[in-house]
Design a protein around this motif. Structure first.
Motif, PDB file in Angstrom:
ATOM      1  N   ASN A  65       0.849  -1.187   0.000  1.00 25.91           N
ATOM      2  CA  ASN A  65       0.000   0.000   0.000  1.00 25.91           C
ATOM      3  C   ASN A  65       0.883   1.234   0.000  1.00 25.91           C
ATOM      4  O   ASN A  65       1.846   1.308   0.763  1.00 25.91           O
ATOM      5  N   MET A  66       0.575   2.153  -0.867  1.00 23.52           N
ATOM      6  CA  MET A  66       1.424   3.336  -0.991  1.00 23.52           C
ATOM      7  C   MET A  66       0.592   4.592  -0.968  1.00 23.52           C
ATOM      8  O   MET A  66      -0.562   4.589  -1.391  1.00 23.52           O
ATOM      9  N   SER A  67       1.209   5.676  -0.516  1.00 26.61           N
ATOM     10  CA  SER A  67       0.515   6.956  -0.541  1.00 26.61           C
ATOM     11  C   SER A  67       1.403   8.017  -1.184  1.00 26.61           C
ATOM     12  O   SER A  67       1.168   8.436  -2.309  1.00 26.61           O
ATOM     13  N   CYS A  68       2.484   8.428  -0.478  1.00 26.21           N
ATOM     14  CA  CYS A  68       3.272   9.549  -1.009  1.00 26.21           C
ATOM     15  C   CYS A  68       4.140   9.130  -2.207  1.00 26.21           C
ATOM     16  O   CYS A  68       4.345   9.905  -3.121  1.00 26.21           O
ATOM     17  N   GLY A  69       4.679   7.917  -2.159  1.00 25.47           N
ATOM     18  CA  GLY A  69       5.590   7.460  -3.212  1.00 25.47           C
ATOM     19  C   GLY A  69       6.990   8.022  -3.056  1.00 25.47           C
ATOM     20  O   GLY A  69       7.854   7.811  -3.906  1.00 25.47           O
ATOM     21  N   LEU A  70       7.229   8.734  -1.958  1.00 24.80           N
ATOM     22  CA  LEU A  70       8.469   9.507  -1.828  1.00 24.80           C
ATOM     23  C   LEU A  70       9.308   9.141  -0.603  1.00 24.80           C
ATOM     24  O   LEU A  70      10.220   9.859  -0.244  1.00 24.80           O
ATOM     25  N   GLY A  71       8.937   8.068   0.097  1.00 24.74           N
ATOM     26  CA  GLY A  71       9.700   7.707   1.288  1.00 24.74           C
ATOM     27  C   GLY A  71       9.378   8.583   2.479  1.00 24.74           C
ATOM     28  O   GLY A  71      10.225   8.766   3.363  1.00 24.74           O
ATOM     29  N   LYS A  72       8.192   9.182   2.526  1.00 27.11           N
ATOM     30  CA  LYS A  72       7.869  10.095   3.637  1.00 27.11           C
ATOM     31  C   LYS A  72       6.740   9.585   4.540  1.00 27.11           C
ATOM     32  O   LYS A  72       6.804   9.723   5.746  1.00 27.11           O
ATOM     33  N   CYS A  73       5.686   8.993   3.981  1.00 27.38           N
ATOM     34  CA  CYS A  73       4.502   8.681   4.801  1.00 27.38           C
ATOM     35  C   CYS A  73       4.634   7.356   5.570  1.00 27.38           C
ATOM     36  O   CYS A  73       3.958   7.145   6.564  1.00 27.38           O
ATOM     37  N   GLY A  74       5.466   6.455   5.101  1.00 24.17           N
ATOM     38  CA  GLY A  74       5.684   5.182   5.782  1.00 24.17           C
ATOM     39  C   GLY A  74       4.651   4.102   5.490  1.00 24.17           C
ATOM     40  O   GLY A  74       4.749   2.996   6.011  1.00 24.17           O
ATOM     41  N   HIS A  75       3.677   4.379   4.633  1.00 25.62           N
ATOM     42  CA  HIS A  75       2.637   3.380   4.330  1.00 25.62           C
ATOM     43  C   HIS A  75       3.206   2.096   3.738  1.00 25.62           C
ATOM     44  O   HIS A  75       2.629   1.029   3.895  1.00 25.62           O
ATOM     45  N   CYS A  76       4.305   2.209   3.019  1.00 23.71           N
ATOM     46  CA  CYS A  76       4.788   1.079   2.213  1.00 23.71           C
ATOM     47  C   CYS A  76       5.900   0.300   2.899  1.00 23.71           C
ATOM     48  O   CYS A  76       6.546  -0.519   2.251  1.00 23.71           O
ATOM     49  N   MET A  77       6.118   0.544   4.217  1.00 24.52           N
ATOM     50  CA  MET A  77       7.261  -0.089   4.899  1.00 24.52           C
ATOM     51  C   MET A  77       7.210  -1.613   4.804  1.00 24.52           C
ATOM     52  O   MET A  77       6.171  -2.228   5.037  1.00 24.52           O
TER      53      MET A  77
END
Ligand SMILES: Cc1cc2nc3c(=O)[nH]c(=O)nc-3n(C[C@H](O)[C@H](O)[C@H](O)COP(=O)(O)OP(=O)(O)OC[C@H]3O[C@@H](n4cnc5c(N)ncnc54)[C@H](O)[C@@H]3O)c2cc1C
Ligand code: FES
Length: 274
Positions: free
Chosen positions: A236-248
């Motif tokens: 699951n992704m949100s920012c795509g930029l390594g900032k929101c942490g959704h994709c850890m």
């Protein structure tokens, strides 16, 4: 080429064509207002004003920068809305993000690709790229599986690949119908049919998590070293930029450190197939 200071501002793109690939999958042809370059395997965040934004991997050639194709499976709110869009609509593109396929590392090797369902989308982009550098490759074998013959996508492109020197296509369906005369069974059975020089080969896997898990397991059993199995991970992704942490995924941000990883890079991280 895009030189936008605001990394959150999408680039406007006009939808010029919608291609029906299967009952659940459509390809959207987009013409961005500025040239848009990406590396095969990288992803974009695609938005519809007032509806939302979601990550997709371009399915078109990375050599083409004035047009972008995205192949989308209808799964929920945003993708269902997209499936009802008509040519002439506008969408927004952010990106490209992440680490794509390191195609130069595939030179002088055989490339074995295992794909399932909508996982064919990033693979088609990779195939375009591999055709462009085919003089540097030994052989490319695509093993592609879908649920039924109707769910097989990119049928015209499969015909082109089958006529391309050095490229071979094997297909399977879980359930046959009509005049299907290729393999029947889960996609990993195709690996029993391939003739590959594993020492001089790399493997690429892209598809639903369950297919990635069993596909990777079988490739390792065949003798592929863990560092020669490339996986395109979806979280699951949100920012795509390594900032929101959704994709850890353990110590990795899939959006920034991936989405393409070798198996040895991620094998010790938690829940890689979830
Ligand atoms: C790097 C990356 C590349 C992707 N490339 C493609 C592609 O080329 N083509 C394609 O069809 N899909 C792709 N996906 C999946 C796509 O992003 C989701 O299908 C989409 O976000 C679903 O949005 P929705 O609003 O329609 O669904 P929702 O209403 O949000 O959810 C519907 C279902 O989809 C699942 N879902 C939601 N978001 C994601 C997500 N980010 N990843 C996986 N499952 C999700 C939910 O768990 C739920 O089961 C990719 C995902 C990632 C992370
Ligand atoms: S999607 Fe926000 S950190 Fe990866």
């Amino acid at each position: 080429m895009r030189n936008d200071k605001n990394i959150y501002k999408p680039l406007r793109a006009k939808l010029t064509d919608v291609i029906e690939e299967s009952p659940l999958i459509k390809t959207f042809v987009l013409v961005p207002e500025e040239e848009f370059a990406f590396r095969t395997g990288q992803f974009i965040e695609l938005s519809v004003d007032g509806i939302g934004e979601a990550p997709f991997t371009p399915s078109s050639s990375p050599q083409v920068t004035d047009k972008l194709e995205v192949t989308v499976m209808k799964t929920g709110y945003m993708t269902e809305y997209m499936h009802n869009l008509k040519p002439g609509a506008y969408m927004g593109i952010r990106g490209p993000y992440g680490r794509g396929y390191p195609v130069e590392k595939f030179y002088d090797k055989e490339v074995l690709i295992l794909g399932g369902g909508c996982g064919f989308a990033p693979i088609r982009s990779l195939l375009y790229n591999l055709i462009a550098v085919s003089d540097k490759l030994r052989k490319v074998t695509l093993c592609y599986g879908s649920k039924t013959p109707e769910d097989c996508i990119y049928k015209p492109y499969i015909s082109v690949l089958r006529k391309t020197p050095k490229f071979e296509v094997l297909r399977s369906v879980d359930k046959a119908s009509g005049n299907w005369n290729e393999r029947v069974g889960v996609v990993t059975i195709l690996l029993d049919d391939v003739k590959v020089d594993i020492k001089n080969s790399i493997a690429v896997v892209c598809g639903p998590p369950i297919m990635m898990k069993f596909g990777t397991r079988k490739l390792l059993e065949m003798g592929y070293p863990e560092h020669d199995v490339y996986l395109s991970m979806e979280k699951n992704m949100s920012c795509g930029l390594g900032k929101c942490g959704h994709c850890m995924m353990g110590k990795y941000f899939v959006c920034k450190d991936g989405p393409v990883f070798t198996y040895d890079e991620i094998k010790d991280q938690p829940n890689i197939w979830d």
